[in-house]
Design a protein around this motif. Structure first.
Motif, PDB file in Angstrom:
ATOM      1  N   PHE A 113      -5.852 -13.683  12.370  1.00 32.31           N
ATOM      2  CA  PHE A 113      -6.614 -13.897  13.597  1.00 32.31           C
ATOM      3  C   PHE A 113      -8.106 -13.769  13.321  1.00 32.31           C
ATOM      4  CE2 PHE A 113      -7.963 -13.529  17.904  1.00 32.31           C
ATOM      5  CZ  PHE A 113      -6.979 -14.192  18.625  1.00 32.31           C
ATOM      6  N   GLN A 114      -8.453 -12.733  12.547  1.00 34.73           N
ATOM      7  CA  GLN A 114      -9.868 -12.498  12.244  1.00 34.73           C
ATOM      8  C   GLN A 114     -10.463 -13.603  11.379  1.00 34.73           C
ATOM      9  OE1 GLN A 114      -9.909  -8.571  10.566  1.00 34.73           O
ATOM     10  NE2 GLN A 114     -10.527  -7.660  12.495  1.00 34.73           N
ATOM     11  N   TRP A 115      -9.654 -14.138  10.475  1.00 35.04           N
ATOM     12  CA  TRP A 115     -10.176 -15.147   9.547  1.00 35.04           C
ATOM     13  C   TRP A 115     -10.133 -16.557  10.121  1.00 35.04           C
ATOM     14  CZ3 TRP A 115     -12.683 -14.395   4.992  1.00 35.04           C
ATOM     15  CH2 TRP A 115     -12.643 -13.120   4.461  1.00 35.04           C
ATOM     16  N   LEU A 116      -9.026 -16.880  10.774  1.00 31.79           N
ATOM     17  CA  LEU A 116      -8.781 -18.291  11.090  1.00 31.79           C
ATOM     18  C   LEU A 116      -9.024 -18.695  12.538  1.00 31.79           C
ATOM     19  CD1 LEU A 116      -5.481 -18.836   9.058  1.00 31.79           C
ATOM     20  CD2 LEU A 116      -7.807 -19.369   8.351  1.00 31.79           C
ATOM     21  N   SER A 117      -9.281 -17.745  13.435  1.00 29.13           N
ATOM     22  CA  SER A 117      -9.498 -18.164  14.821  1.00 29.13           C
ATOM     23  C   SER A 117     -10.849 -18.869  14.942  1.00 29.13           C
ATOM     24  CB  SER A 117      -9.425 -16.961  15.769  1.00 29.13           C
ATOM     25  OG  SER A 117     -10.509 -16.100  15.536  1.00 29.13           O
ATOM     26  N   ARG A 118     -11.052 -19.487  16.088  1.00 28.37           N
ATOM     27  CA  ARG A 118     -12.277 -20.284  16.268  1.00 28.37           C
ATOM     28  C   ARG A 118     -13.547 -19.437  16.227  1.00 28.37           C
ATOM     29  NH1 ARG A 118     -11.461 -25.081  20.618  1.00 28.37           N
ATOM     30  NH2 ARG A 118     -11.067 -26.692  19.082  1.00 28.37           N
ATOM     31  N   MET A 126     -18.772 -21.328   8.346  1.00 30.20           N
ATOM     32  CA  MET A 126     -18.993 -22.781   8.370  1.00 30.20           C
ATOM     33  C   MET A 126     -20.120 -23.151   9.334  1.00 30.20           C
ATOM     34  SD  MET A 126     -15.107 -24.180   8.099  1.00 30.20           S
ATOM     35  CE  MET A 126     -15.418 -25.911   7.840  1.00 30.20           C
ATOM     36  N   PHE A 127     -20.189 -22.405  10.435  1.00 28.53           N
ATOM     37  CA  PHE A 127     -21.257 -22.657  11.407  1.00 28.53           C
ATOM     38  C   PHE A 127     -22.620 -22.292  10.809  1.00 28.53           C
ATOM     39  CE2 PHE A 127     -23.884 -20.976  14.951  1.00 28.53           C
ATOM     40  CZ  PHE A 127     -24.065 -22.171  15.642  1.00 28.53           C
ATOM     41  N   GLN A 128     -22.680 -21.132  10.161  1.00 26.87           N
ATOM     42  CA  GLN A 128     -23.942 -20.690   9.543  1.00 26.87           C
ATOM     43  C   GLN A 128     -24.370 -21.640   8.426  1.00 26.87           C
ATOM     44  OE1 GLN A 128     -25.931 -18.342  10.568  1.00 26.87           O
ATOM     45  NE2 GLN A 128     -24.577 -17.555  12.159  1.00 26.87           N
ATOM     46  N   SER A 133     -21.232 -28.068  13.821  1.00 28.48           N
ATOM     47  CA  SER A 133     -22.398 -27.882  14.684  1.00 28.48           C
ATOM     48  C   SER A 133     -22.132 -26.870  15.805  1.00 28.48           C
ATOM     49  CB  SER A 133     -22.829 -29.222  15.283  1.00 28.48           C
ATOM     50  OG  SER A 133     -21.737 -29.805  15.939  1.00 28.48           O
ATOM     51  N   GLU A 134     -20.871 -26.720  16.196  1.00 28.96           N
ATOM     52  CA  GLU A 134     -20.496 -25.742  17.225  1.00 28.96           C
ATOM     53  C   GLU A 134     -19.372 -24.904  16.648  1.00 28.96           C
ATOM     54  OE1 GLU A 134     -21.399 -25.098  20.438  1.00 28.96           O
ATOM     55  OE2 GLU A 134     -23.035 -26.562  20.407  1.00 28.96           O
ATOM     56  N   PRO A 139     -11.327 -26.252  13.370  1.00 30.91           N
ATOM     57  CA  PRO A 139      -9.976 -26.678  13.766  1.00 30.91           C
ATOM     58  C   PRO A 139      -9.138 -25.525  14.320  1.00 30.91           C
ATOM     59  CG  PRO A 139     -10.218 -26.660  11.378  1.00 30.91           C
ATOM     60  CD  PRO A 139     -11.589 -26.480  11.953  1.00 30.91           C
ATOM     61  N   VAL A 140      -8.255 -25.890  15.236  1.00 32.54           N
ATOM     62  CA  VAL A 140      -7.408 -24.871  15.863  1.00 32.54           C
ATOM     63  C   VAL A 140      -6.269 -24.503  14.910  1.00 32.54           C
ATOM     64  CG1 VAL A 140      -5.935 -24.361  17.842  1.00 32.54           C
ATOM     65  CG2 VAL A 140      -7.950 -25.784  18.134  1.00 32.54           C
ATOM     66  N   LEU A 141      -6.340 -23.312  14.355  1.00 35.02           N
ATOM     67  CA  LEU A 141      -5.301 -22.860  13.427  1.00 35.02           C
ATOM     68  C   LEU A 141      -4.504 -21.684  13.989  1.00 35.02           C
ATOM     69  CD1 LEU A 141      -7.371 -22.976  10.103  1.00 35.02           C
ATOM     70  CD2 LEU A 141      -5.667 -24.618  10.878  1.00 35.02           C
ATOM     71  N   ILE A 142      -5.023 -21.106  15.066  1.00 30.62           N
ATOM     72  CA  ILE A 142      -4.330 -19.963  15.687  1.00 30.62           C
ATOM     73  C   ILE A 142      -3.871 -20.400  17.075  1.00 30.62           C
ATOM     74  CG2 ILE A 142      -4.641 -17.584  16.540  1.00 30.62           C
ATOM     75  CD1 ILE A 142      -4.717 -17.791  13.480  1.00 30.62           C
ATOM     76  N   GLN A 143      -2.660 -20.018  17.421  1.00 30.73           N
ATOM     77  CA  GLN A 143      -2.048 -20.416  18.706  1.00 30.73           C
ATOM     78  C   GLN A 143      -2.096 -21.934  18.859  1.00 30.73           C
ATOM     79  OE1 GLN A 143      -4.448 -17.954  21.244  1.00 30.73           O
ATOM     80  NE2 GLN A 143      -3.102 -16.201  21.018  1.00 30.73           N
TER      81      GLN A 143
END
Lengths: 281, 388
Positions: A113-118, A126-128, A133-134, A139-143
């Motif tokens: 959850f800590q690594w792969l959630s949005r 990736m954002f930094q 850009s947002e 990509p949605v990898l959790i739930q």
């Protein structure tokens, strides 16, 4: 003397394993048909009918099988690649190989959850780095619909286990020697890999692979945290039915328990019988 | 070596003996939700020591809602005459379930001296989920549902269904509902509005009203569902998950069934100071939470003493403090002795949410429990599974 000992062993097995589990299943069955339970008034097949009509049980069962098949398939493929592709300096397994096995399912789920959630670590990195850009572009990898988060968590837990397991089999089944004999008889490298080494490891490892498959099939914490609202894996669905606000749903939860157990027991018996026959032949 | 072994054995024995129950105290086991540190702190650092002075050894056991019902149900089904639990903390849905299994002892109001400070004629005390309480549970506190927004991210939050629809469409992905009690309570609020107000839905469950209001509700939700967080394809399983999404900035609105919840979460550091609570102007659900005694409790006198203390002005005043639990009192200020009246009136105000007196005007009662059962079922079928 030998016979007495085997009777004692069988007695212990019955008392410690068969009786509590079998008793639980009988209790579930009786509760589901209205034979037990504070709010059950008459014996009926209403609960069974409801879960078949609703389709929740089958949907959850197929989803669980899909998750378990994919998780075990990927883990076995990865661990075979590691076993056959990486030569470690010692025959003994290094300490670090056991470390992932020490992590409980709930901890792995939280880590995922800590690594792969949005809003997780990967997304922020990736954002930094300007790759997305947002933060919500991650990509949605959790739930997610495909259960990718659940599968990744199980693969992370199962791969080290199978790697250690196949490394042990590689030595006890003398796979290296078998490969050598095949080579001396003129087999090519890919033939040795696909027709000797992998089939030997898979055949000898099948009972363990099936056991791990069942473990994933019935897993609870990981799909609870990483799964989406619908469909859900069977254990999550059953617990939700049993803990529902509506107490009249309880028989449906119990019906799912014994039906799941029955299906799994029959399937395992069939697969292992087939495996024994093939080995004997 | 032998000497050290004996010292170890003595130390361990001393430790184990000190852990055992005090023979001079009456043990009372209370099963309650222990998911909030401020509530746990109130119970462990204030209630337990205070009760010890009164001869009660209060043991807190973790469990809520269905866990309480399942435990008591299993005990009854197994024919156990002495329950392991003496006091339970229940809300309306658990009360409804416990009534179904005759799981509560009572009426208990006449055995509680501090009930004199409670306005038992108030409809929020007399009824729980439209069911007559009849003295089978004692009111511990009152809460009101509040909406939560971040004043930086959502400076003009919606406060009625029409405004919510417009806001959700203008801010895709920034709203969701938790698939639990809180989320369903918000749906219940919408259902009340679609039914024509709380008066229209008052009293026992009426299938035709649910059918009519429910159709409007599901059409409304379906229309805005594609603009929900993750396009409404999945929903956070619980309130904690929804609060986490709010804290992370994934969603801009959240909901709480505790009107002091925002202050608590800001003090805990989970929410930013820009998080504010506000009232849903077309009506907010207000309810009381209660304490009950299981019918098979073996320590009923201790349980009554415990509940009476929890209803006392001193315990309620302590519970009211916004830098602690901040739970609304179940006592009526008009019925309190003068000195306590003043103390309660001069209680420090919370910072993140308007005062209770201000949001009280929007309060509506909980509808009958069957509405909640239908909402749970239909939300799963019509919204999560997308059935027609």
């Amino acid at each position: 003397m030998h016979r007495i000992l085997s009777y004692i062993n069988a007695g212990f097995f019955f008392l410690l394993i068969v009786l509590p589990l079998g008793g639980g299943l009988i209790y579930s069955f009786l509760y589901s048909i209205g034979g037990l339970g504070l709010l059950n008034e008459e014996i009926s097949g209403k609960a069974l009918l409801t879960i078949w009509e609703e389709g929740t049980f089958l949907k959850s069962l197929f989803y669980s099988v899909y998750i378990a098949l994919l998780s075990i398939g990927i883990s076995v493929a990865l661990s075979l690649t590691l076993t056959l592709g990486i030569k470690l300096p010692s025959r003994e397994n290094p300490y670090w190989m056991y470390m992932p096995l020490a992590l409980p399912g709930m901890v792995v789920a939280f880590l995922m959850f800590q690594w792969l959630s949005r809003t997780g670590v990967f997304s922020r990195v990736m954002f930094q780095a300007g790759i997305i850009s947002e933060i919500t572009d991650f990509p949605v990898l959790i739930q997610d619909e495909l259960g990718l988060g659940i599968i990744i968590a199980h693969v992370l837990m199962a791969t080290p286990f199978f790697w250690i397991f196949f490394r042990g089999l590689y030595q006890t089944e003398r796979v290296k020697e078998l490969g050598g004999i095949s080579a001396s008889l003129g087999a090519q490298k890919h033939q040795i890999l696909w027709k000797v080494k992998i089939p030997v490891l898979l055949q000898q490892g099948l009972p363990t692979i099936i056991l791990y498959f069942l473990f994933v099939l019935g897993s609870y914490e990981i799909p609870l945290l990483l799964g989406q609202s619908s469909p859900q894996m069977l254990s999550v669905t059953i617990i939700r039915k049993l803990e529902r606000f509506n107490l009249l749903d309880k028989p449906e939860g119990y019906a799912m328990i014994w039906m799941y157990a029955l299906i799994v027991l029959v399937a395992v018996y069939a697969i292992l019988s087939l495996h024994q026959k093939r080995k004997a032949s | 070596m032998g000497k050290y072994l004996w010292i170890c054995i003595l130390l361990i024995s001393g430790f184990l003996l000190s852990c055992g129950p005090d023979q001079n105290l009456q043990q009372v086991n209370m099963m309650m939700w222990q998911g909030d540190p401020v509530i746990n702190s109130y119970m462990k650092t204030y209630v337990v020591p205070e009760l010890k002075k009164q001869g009660i050894d209060l043991q807190l056991v973790s469990g809520q809602g269905t866990e309480i019902v399942s435990t008591l149900m299993t005990e009854i089904e197994a024919g156990k005459t002495d329950s392991e639990i003496d006091v339970v903390w229940v809300n309306g849905e658990t009360f409804f379930q416990l009534k179904q299994i005759n799981g509560l002892y009572g009426p208990i109001w006449d055995s509680l001296s501090n009930i004199a400070y409670v306005d038992t004629s108030s409809s929020f005390i007399k009824y729980d989920f439209q069911q007559l309480v009849n003295g089978y549970e004692a009111p511990w506190g009152t809460i009101q549902m509040i909406m939560i927004h971040d004043e930086k991210r959502a400076p003009q939050p919606p406060s009625n269904p029409k405004a919510l629809k417009e806001w959700v469409k203008a801010n895709p992905g920034k709203f969701t509902l938790s698939n639990d009690f809180t989320g369903m309570s918000f749906l219940k609020l919408l259902l009340i509005e679609f039914a024509g107000g709380s008066e229209a839905i008052k009293g026992p469950f009426q299938s035709d009203i649910y059918q009519q209001a429910g159709d409007s509700l599901w059409n409304y939700i379906r229309e805005i569902q594609p603009y929900f967080w993750r396009k409404g394809e999945t929903f956070p399983e619980g309130l904690a998950a929804m609060h986490r999404l709010f804290a992370n900035g994934e969603i801009d609105l959240s909901i709480s069934m505790n009107d002091n919840g925002v202050d608590n979460k800001v003090l805990e550091g989970l929410f930013p100071p820009s998080a504010k609570g506000y009232a849903w102007k077309s009506g907010i659900i207000k309810n009381s939470h209660f304490l009950g005694i299981p019918s098979r409790s073996p320590h009923k006198s201790g349980a009554l003493k415990t509940i009476n203390f929890l209803l006392s002005p001193e315990a309620q005043y302590k519970k009211l403090q916004p830098d602690g639990w901040g739970d609304g009192t179940s006592l009526s200020l008009n019925l309190l002795p003068e000195e306590w009246k003043e103390k309660f009136r001069s209680t420090q105000q919370r910072k993140q949410t308007p005062p209770r007196s201000e949001i009280e005007q929007y309060a509506v009662m909980e509808p009958a429990p069957e509405y909640m059962i239908r909402l749970y079922d239909d939300f799963a079928k019509k919204i999560i599974d997308g059935e027609e």
